[in-house]
Enzyme design. Structure first.
Site: not given
Length: 164
Positions: A81, A84, A130, A133, A153
């Protein structure tokens, strides 16, 4: 000859490119009220992310198709991510979906991402966030390869790649 699937991908890519260029993919997110372990104020997010990353990760935007360098990333490693640094996808699950966005058939761990219903643009899709976060990553569809049959995707701008 274009198949129905290719036609839908092409139409979706064109719509995403136009909407993304106009900043239209900035819906009010239904998950905004959810609490995630890693949090920041909007001002702090804006300070640490580029404006495009902020639009995608924090405002549920999308990047134009075929613009992410992660589409061509072939090395062994982990896609994390950009908000984070949580590990999201292993390179071993990445495949070329032909859609213009990095695609994976499963997350690195079951709890790496969470899913939410997205009804923007008059469509019902499954949004992928995510789990650490709450950053918007993209969407998951049921037209991927085996062993899962899923296609995560993802917006490349929402992730960073860490080589093994």
């Amino acid at each position: 000859m274009m198949t129905r699937r290719n036609t839908l991908f092409s139409l979706g890519a064109v719509a995403a490119a136009i909407a993304g260029a106009r900043g239209l993919f900035e819906p009010t997110s239904a998950h905004a009220a959810q609490v995630f372990p890693y949090t920041k104020t909007d001002a702090q997010w804006k300070e640490m992310l580029t404006s495009d990353q902020h639009r995608v990760l924090r405002k549920a935007g999308t990047e134009a198709p075929y613009t992410s360098p992660l589409n061509k990333e072939k090395r062994t490693g982990t896609f994390n991510c950009a908000g984070c640094a949580q590990a999201l996808f292993a390179s071993t699950t990445k495949f070329d979906s032909g859609t213009g966005w990095p695609s994976f058939y499963q997350p690195i761990a079951k709890n790496a991402v969470v899913e939410d219903t997205d009804t923007t643009l008059g469509m019902k899709r499954t949004e992928v966030l995510c789990s650490n976060c709450g950053g918007h990553l993209g969407h998951v569809f049921e037209d991927g390869p085996q062993p899962t049959g899923l296609r995560y995707c993802m917006n490349g701008i929402a992730m960073n790649f860490k080589a093994a």
